[in-house]
Design a protein around this motif. Structure first.
Motif, short mmCIF file in Angstrom:
data_model
loop_
_atom_site.label_atom_id
_atom_site.label_comp_id
_atom_site.label_asym_id
_atom_site.label_seq_id
_atom_site.Cartn_x
_atom_site.Cartn_y
_atom_site.Cartn_z
N GLY A 86 54.60 42.52 16.56
CA GLY A 86 55.91 43.16 16.60
C GLY A 86 56.21 43.90 17.88
N LYS A 87 55.34 43.79 18.87
CA LYS A 87 55.55 44.51 20.13
C LYS A 87 55.59 43.54 21.29
N GLU A 88 56.14 44.01 22.40
CA GLU A 88 56.18 43.19 23.60
C GLU A 88 54.80 43.14 24.26
N ARG A 89 54.60 42.07 25.01
CA ARG A 89 53.36 41.94 25.75
C ARG A 89 53.33 43.02 26.83
N GLU A 90 52.18 43.68 26.99
CA GLU A 90 52.08 44.75 27.97
C GLU A 90 50.89 44.52 28.90
N LEU A 91 51.08 44.95 30.14
CA LEU A 91 50.02 44.85 31.13
C LEU A 91 48.98 45.93 30.88
N VAL A 92 47.73 45.52 30.80
CA VAL A 92 46.64 46.45 30.50
C VAL A 92 45.88 46.82 31.77
N ALA A 93 45.53 45.83 32.58
CA ALA A 93 44.70 46.09 33.76
C ALA A 93 44.91 45.00 34.80
N VAL A 94 44.76 45.39 36.06
CA VAL A 94 44.94 44.50 37.20
C VAL A 94 43.74 44.65 38.12
N ILE A 95 43.29 43.53 38.68
CA ILE A 95 42.25 43.60 39.72
C ILE A 95 42.66 42.69 40.86
N ARG A 96 42.66 43.22 42.05
CA ARG A 96 43.06 42.46 43.21
C ARG A 96 41.93 41.61 43.75
N SER A 97 42.27 40.71 44.63
CA SER A 97 41.28 39.77 45.12
C SER A 97 40.41 40.44 46.17
N ALA A 98 40.99 40.73 47.31
CA ALA A 98 40.22 41.36 48.39
C ALA A 98 39.92 42.81 48.02
N GLY A 99 38.64 43.14 47.99
CA GLY A 99 38.26 44.51 47.72
C GLY A 99 38.17 44.86 46.25
N GLY A 100 38.86 44.10 45.42
CA GLY A 100 38.77 44.32 43.99
C GLY A 100 39.33 45.63 43.48
N SER A 101 40.34 46.19 44.16
CA SER A 101 40.94 47.43 43.66
C SER A 101 41.60 47.17 42.31
N THR A 102 41.67 48.22 41.50
CA THR A 102 42.13 48.05 40.12
C THR A 102 43.21 49.05 39.75
N ASN A 103 43.99 48.70 38.72
CA ASN A 103 44.95 49.59 38.11
C ASN A 103 44.92 49.41 36.61
N TYR A 104 45.27 50.48 35.89
CA TYR A 104 45.20 50.44 34.43
C TYR A 104 46.45 51.06 33.82
N ALA A 105 46.80 50.57 32.65
CA ALA A 105 47.80 51.25 31.85
C ALA A 105 47.26 52.62 31.46
N GLU A 106 48.17 53.58 31.35
CA GLU A 106 47.74 54.94 31.00
C GLU A 106 47.00 54.98 29.68
N SER A 107 47.39 54.13 28.76
CA SER A 107 46.82 54.15 27.42
C SER A 107 45.36 53.72 27.38
N VAL A 108 44.88 53.05 28.43
CA VAL A 108 43.49 52.57 28.42
C VAL A 108 42.65 53.18 29.53
N LYS A 109 43.29 53.96 30.38
CA LYS A 109 42.58 54.53 31.52
C LYS A 109 41.40 55.39 31.04
N GLY A 110 40.24 55.17 31.66
CA GLY A 110 39.04 55.91 31.28
C GLY A 110 38.24 55.26 30.17
N ARG A 111 38.82 54.27 29.51
CA ARG A 111 38.13 53.58 28.41
C ARG A 111 37.86 52.11 28.73
N PHE A 112 38.76 51.47 29.47
CA PHE A 112 38.64 50.05 29.81
C PHE A 112 38.27 49.90 31.27
N THR A 113 37.50 48.87 31.57
CA THR A 113 37.15 48.53 32.95
C THR A 113 37.35 47.05 33.19
#
Length: 116
Positions: A42-69
């Motif tokens: 019943g909900k829209e698809r949401e972005l959880v986490a991103v990892i870039r190619s060079a260097g592998g920098s990451t970003n997270y949704a606030e709801s999972v930050k600190g819990r997901f890697t």
């Protein structure tokens, strides 16, 4: 042909952990940003986490930050999502994704259910 195949989902109790994998093929995996999305009923698809190619920098949704890697193994063409301290609200189908130009590619998804 781009192919993404997720695995590792299942039923876990609140506070538990799961590790999702996404096996990629058909493109130069190491050159592309990779994403994990999720969609709960019943909900829209949401972005959880991103990892870039060079260097592998990451970003997270606030709801999972600190819990997901999010991580990647470019030698194995595999994307991972380590999920710790899972909560009921993390219940969803989790999808691996990559965008190449105008094209978005998705796996079939893997179900994660957090319940006691």
């Amino acid at each position: 042909q781009v192919q993404l195949v997720e695995s590792g989902g299942g039923l876990v109790q609140p506070g538990g952990s799961l590790r999702l994998s996404c096996a990629a093929s058909g493109f130069s995996f190491s050159n592309y940003v990779m994403n994990w999305y999720r969609q709960a009923p019943g909900k829209e698809r949401e972005l959880v986490a991103v990892i870039r190619s060079a260097g592998g920098s990451t970003n997270y949704a606030e709801s999972v930050k600190g819990r997901f890697t999010i991580s990647r193994d470019n030698a194995k063409n595999t994307l991972y999502l380590q999920m710790n301290n899972l909560k009921a609200e993390d219940t969803a189908v989790y999808f691996c994704n990559t965008a190449q130009g105008r094209n978005h590619y998705w796996g079939q998804g893997t179900q994660v259910t957090v319940s006691s």
